[in-house]
Design a protein around this motif. Structure first.
Motif, PDB file in Angstrom:
ATOM      1  N   ALA A 168       4.363  10.818  -5.779  1.00 43.13           N
ATOM      2  CA  ALA A 168       3.640   9.586  -4.541  1.00 43.13           C
ATOM      3  C   ALA A 168       3.460   8.287  -5.481  1.00 43.13           C
ATOM      4  CB  ALA A 168       2.453  10.112  -3.936  1.00 43.13           C
ATOM      5  N   ALA A 169       3.894   7.236  -4.961  1.00 41.51           N
ATOM      6  CA  ALA A 169       3.395   5.896  -5.487  1.00 41.51           C
ATOM      7  C   ALA A 169       2.048   5.514  -5.247  1.00 41.51           C
ATOM      8  CB  ALA A 169       4.461   4.802  -4.946  1.00 41.51           C
ATOM      9  N   LEU A 170       1.187   5.244  -6.006  1.00 42.21           N
ATOM     10  CA  LEU A 170      -0.220   4.711  -5.649  1.00 42.21           C
ATOM     11  C   LEU A 170      -0.427   3.279  -5.488  1.00 42.21           C
ATOM     12  CD1 LEU A 170      -1.902   7.048  -8.400  1.00 42.21           C
ATOM     13  CD2 LEU A 170      -1.404   7.649  -6.035  1.00 42.21           C
ATOM     14  N   ARG A 171       0.359   2.466  -6.370  1.00 41.48           N
ATOM     15  CA  ARG A 171       0.189   0.997  -6.145  1.00 41.48           C
ATOM     16  C   ARG A 171       1.533   0.547  -6.508  1.00 41.48           C
ATOM     17  NH1 ARG A 171      -0.932  -3.447  -9.607  1.00 41.48           N
ATOM     18  NH2 ARG A 171      -1.511  -5.022  -8.156  1.00 41.48           N
ATOM     19  N   THR A 172       2.106  -0.806  -5.751  1.00 39.05           N
ATOM     20  CA  THR A 172       3.199  -1.498  -6.145  1.00 39.05           C
ATOM     21  C   THR A 172       2.902  -2.840  -5.770  1.00 39.05           C
ATOM     22  OG1 THR A 172       4.672   0.362  -5.716  1.00 39.05           O
ATOM     23  CG2 THR A 172       5.745  -1.600  -5.627  1.00 39.05           C
TER      24      THR A 172
ATOM     25  N   ASP B  86      12.579   6.570  -3.127  1.00 45.05           N
ATOM     26  CA  ASP B  86      12.294   5.731  -1.948  1.00 45.05           C
ATOM     27  C   ASP B  86      10.875   5.280  -1.932  1.00 45.05           C
ATOM     28  OD1 ASP B  86      11.919   4.209   0.188  1.00 45.05           O
ATOM     29  OD2 ASP B  86      12.468   5.701   1.741  1.00 45.05           O
ATOM     30  N   ASN B  87      10.871   4.170  -2.612  1.00 45.89           N
ATOM     31  CA  ASN B  87       9.530   3.209  -2.857  1.00 45.89           C
ATOM     32  C   ASN B  87       9.440   1.853  -2.009  1.00 45.89           C
ATOM     33  OD1 ASN B  87       6.589   2.882  -3.625  1.00 45.89           O
ATOM     34  ND2 ASN B  87       7.375   1.886  -5.637  1.00 45.89           N
ATOM     35  N   GLY B  88       9.991   2.168  -0.700  1.00 45.37           N
ATOM     36  CA  GLY B  88      10.164   0.837   0.136  1.00 45.37           C
ATOM     37  C   GLY B  88      11.406   0.631   0.444  1.00 45.37           C
TER      38      GLY B  88
ATOM     39  N   PRO C 196       0.769  -1.230   0.046  1.00 44.00           N
ATOM     40  CA  PRO C 196       0.061  -0.087  -0.014  1.00 44.00           C
ATOM     41  C   PRO C 196       0.935   1.227   0.016  1.00 44.00           C
ATOM     42  CG  PRO C 196      -0.529  -1.613   1.657  1.00 44.00           C
ATOM     43  CD  PRO C 196       0.821  -2.108   1.262  1.00 44.00           C
ATOM     44  N   ALA C 197       0.392   2.238  -0.490  1.00 44.91           N
ATOM     45  CA  ALA C 197       1.081   3.593  -0.378  1.00 44.91           C
ATOM     46  C   ALA C 197       1.474   4.045   0.965  1.00 44.91           C
ATOM     47  CB  ALA C 197       0.340   4.702  -1.353  1.00 44.91           C
ATOM     48  N   GLY C 198       2.700   4.323   1.026  1.00 37.97           N
ATOM     49  CA  GLY C 198       3.187   4.750   2.483  1.00 37.97           C
ATOM     50  C   GLY C 198       2.944   6.376   2.573  1.00 37.97           C
ATOM     51  N   ASP C 199       3.662   6.724   3.587  1.00 42.34           N
ATOM     52  CA  ASP C 199       3.417   8.202   4.121  1.00 42.34           C
ATOM     53  C   ASP C 199       4.898   8.808   3.636  1.00 42.34           C
ATOM     54  OD1 ASP C 199       1.117   7.651   5.054  1.00 42.34           O
ATOM     55  OD2 ASP C 199       1.994   7.244   7.297  1.00 42.34           O
ATOM     56  N   ALA C 200       5.959   7.903   3.527  1.00 43.51           N
ATOM     57  CA  ALA C 200       7.189   8.556   3.299  1.00 43.51           C
ATOM     58  C   ALA C 200       7.275   9.113   1.961  1.00 43.51           C
ATOM     59  CB  ALA C 200       8.388   7.395   3.220  1.00 43.51           C
ATOM     60  N   PRO C 201       7.927  10.145   1.659  1.00 42.88           N
ATOM     61  CA  PRO C 201       7.938  10.887   0.340  1.00 42.88           C
ATOM     62  C   PRO C 201       8.695   9.947  -0.866  1.00 42.88           C
ATOM     63  CG  PRO C 201       9.441  11.969   1.664  1.00 42.88           C
ATOM     64  CD  PRO C 201       8.646  10.986   2.642  1.00 42.88           C
ATOM     65  N   LEU C 202       8.177   9.896  -1.955  1.00 37.76           N
ATOM     66  CA  LEU C 202       8.645   9.170  -2.992  1.00 37.76           C
ATOM     67  C   LEU C 202      10.068   9.515  -3.505  1.00 37.76           C
ATOM     68  CD1 LEU C 202       8.632   6.650  -5.129  1.00 37.76           C
ATOM     69  CD2 LEU C 202       7.296   8.302  -6.532  1.00 37.76           C
ATOM     70  N   LEU C 203      10.262  11.092  -3.360  1.00 33.87           N
ATOM     71  CA  LEU C 203      11.338  11.784  -3.636  1.00 33.87           C
ATOM     72  C   LEU C 203      12.177  12.164  -2.348  1.00 33.87           C
ATOM     73  CD1 LEU C 203      10.396  13.486  -6.962  1.00 33.87           C
ATOM     74  CD2 LEU C 203      12.065  11.666  -6.575  1.00 33.87           C
ATOM     75  N   PRO C 204      12.901  11.629  -1.568  1.00 36.54           N
ATOM     76  CA  PRO C 204      13.407  12.081  -0.450  1.00 36.54           C
ATOM     77  C   PRO C 204      13.786  13.520  -0.439  1.00 36.54           C
ATOM     78  CG  PRO C 204      13.956   9.836  -0.677  1.00 36.54           C
ATOM     79  CD  PRO C 204      13.395  10.377  -1.893  1.00 36.54           C
ATOM     80  N   THR C 205      14.548  13.754  -1.404  1.00 36.06           N
ATOM     81  CA  THR C 205      15.178  14.911  -1.622  1.00 36.06           C
ATOM     82  C   THR C 205      14.402  16.114  -1.831  1.00 36.06           C
ATOM     83  OG1 THR C 205      16.096  14.793  -3.929  1.00 36.06           O
ATOM     84  CG2 THR C 205      17.200  14.011  -2.162  1.00 36.06           C
ATOM     85  N   GLY C 206      13.102  15.724  -2.508  1.00 36.65           N
ATOM     86  CA  GLY C 206      11.972  16.774  -3.011  1.00 36.65           C
ATOM     87  C   GLY C 206      12.411  17.212  -4.387  1.00 36.65           C
ATOM     88  N   ARG C 207      13.214  16.262  -5.070  1.00 36.39           N
ATOM     89  CA  ARG C 207      13.850  16.742  -6.296  1.00 36.39           C
ATOM     90  C   ARG C 207      13.737  15.389  -7.233  1.00 36.39           C
ATOM     91  NH1 ARG C 207      16.705  19.820  -3.091  1.00 36.39           N
ATOM     92  NH2 ARG C 207      18.233  18.116  -2.751  1.00 36.39           N
ATOM     93  N   ILE C 208      13.499  15.553  -8.485  1.00 45.08           N
ATOM     94  CA  ILE C 208      13.723  14.446  -9.459  1.00 45.08           C
ATOM     95  C   ILE C 208      15.032  13.943  -9.663  1.00 45.08           C
ATOM     96  CG2 ILE C 208      12.877  13.513 -11.777  1.00 45.08           C
ATOM     97  CD1 ILE C 208      10.221  14.970 -11.578  1.00 45.08           C
ATOM     98  N   ARG C 209      15.934  15.088  -9.852  1.00 46.70           N
ATOM     99  CA  ARG C 209      17.320  14.995 -10.060  1.00 46.70           C
ATOM    100  C   ARG C 209      18.024  15.562  -9.024  1.00 46.70           C
ATOM    101  NH1 ARG C 209      19.670  13.732 -15.837  1.00 46.70           N
ATOM    102  NH2 ARG C 209      17.920  12.949 -17.085  1.00 46.70           N
TER     103      ARG C 209
END
Length: 365
Positions: free
Chosen positions: A329-333, A192-194, A167-180
């Motif tokens: 955000a990750a919606l499903r994995t 971080d998707n787990g 299930p989608a977690g609370d942690a941000p998918l992008l820990p630094t807030g940036r894509i690069r």
């Protein structure tokens, strides 16, 4: 013959890893005493782990500690412990999605969860990160049956499928807030998707990304560069000093060669994975779906469907990944793994080290 008291243990293959599974009640409650016992059970520190269950590689020196959960939204709690091979170290700083594949069947076999008549779903709380997963697997006639036709790369033969959904977690998918980000001079995508993971083009590190793991491990200049990037990325991702940790994982990306979306080589932390971890692959798949990430121009994403095939040194791993790029955000994995009990019984740990310094697992001189 007398010796240390034995401990109830189940040795299982979970995905492309192998580990010792214990009920929490069968291990010391004190973490220091527990870790000392596990080192002696697995045979560490010793490069061969000759006097224990370990298989002389990080992928076969793993432990799952499982208990009934007090959380109403979970059936069991799962603590993953990575037992170092050649050091007296036990780490709880990461999850393991492969060992997770065995947690549901183990919980049913040990009576923590009642099986369904045809299949069983076990809700797992992963204590390392407080994230959740649901593992669903066949239980025909109310019994765990590992036989089936599911095949995963890196494991001979077939077995019953274990479908793991995160299930989608609370942690941000992008820990630094940036894509690069630029980390130690390298262009990367931190995701971080787990599993905290740093994605980078293999070519940027002057390798193809198709080398055999052994060849990459022997490249000392590459190892130094990876350490530099990992230490800097750990700080940037909010993980602090990761000098003694196995996260973040570092994954090199190259164009696919066998019909997948991307070819990968992953380091844990400088040993090159002979396949790829489940949660690491989940992070890779999510990262590839981020517009503007370092995977653009390298990965060949499918035009239809959610499934992303991640190629690795011994085959591939399929991940269903759905993200919301605008929200980051990750919606499903979800992933299909297999697991099998190898033995269930009593393991006898190596005796504690003698105060004089003997019996410490060191090689003869």
């Amino acid at each position: 013959m007398t010796g240390p008291t034995g401990v109830r243990c189940t040795l299982m293959r979970g995905g492309t890893s192998k580990g010792a599974y214990f009920l929490a009640e069968d291990l010391p409650a004190d973490p220091a005493a527990r870790d000392d016992l596990l080192l002696r059970i697995m045979g560490s520190p010793d490069p061969r782990q000759i006097d224990g269950l370990g298989g002389a590689h990080p992928l076969t020196s793993k432990v799952a500690v499982v208990s009934a959960s007090a959380d109403p939204d979970a059936d069991v709690d799962y603590l993953f412990l990575q037992v170092a091979v050649d050091r007296a170290e036990v780490s709880d700083r990461q999850n393991c999605g492969n060992i997770l594949a065995g947690v549901g069947p183990f919980a049913v076999e040990r009576g923590l969860v009642a099986p369904g008549a045809t299949e069983t779903s076990v809700r797992v709380r992963m204590l390392n990160t407080n994230e959740r997963a649901v593992a669903t697997f066949p239980t025909p006639g109310g019994r765990v049956d590992a036989t089936g036709d599911a095949e995963i790369s890196g494991v001979p033969g077939t077995a019953a499928p274990v479908v793991i959904e995160f299930p989608a977690g609370d942690a941000p998918l992008l820990p630094t807030g940036r894509i690069r980000d630029t980390v130690a001079g390298a262009e990367v995508t931190c995701v971080d998707n787990g599993m905290p993971t740093v994605l980078m083009p293999a070519a940027a590190l002057k390798v193809t990304g198709y080398e055999q793991p052994k060849d990459l491990e022997e490249d000392l200049a590459l190892a130094d560069r990876l350490r530099e990037i990992r230490l800097a990325a750990g700080e940037l991702m909010g993980l602090g000093d990761v000098g003694d940790a196995t996260v973040p994982k570092l994954t090199l990306l190259a164009p696919p060669r066998s019909g997948g979306a991307v070819a990968t080589r992953t380091f844990i932390p400088v040993r090159c994975h002979t396949s790829i971890g489940v949660l690491g692959a989940a992070s890779v798949a999510a990262g590839l779906r981020l517009p503007g990430g370092v995977g653009e121009g390298i990965a060949e994403l499918p035009r239809h469907g959610d499934r992303v095939r991640i190629e690795h040194p011994t085959g591939f791993l399929d991940i269903d990944a759905v993200i919301d790029p605008d929200a980051g955000a990750a919606l499903r994995t979800a992933v299909v793994r297999t697991a099998r009990t190898i033995f269930d019984g009593t393991v006898f740990p190596r005796p504690p080290a003698h105060p004089s310094g003997g019996n410490d697992g060191s090689a003869p001189r």
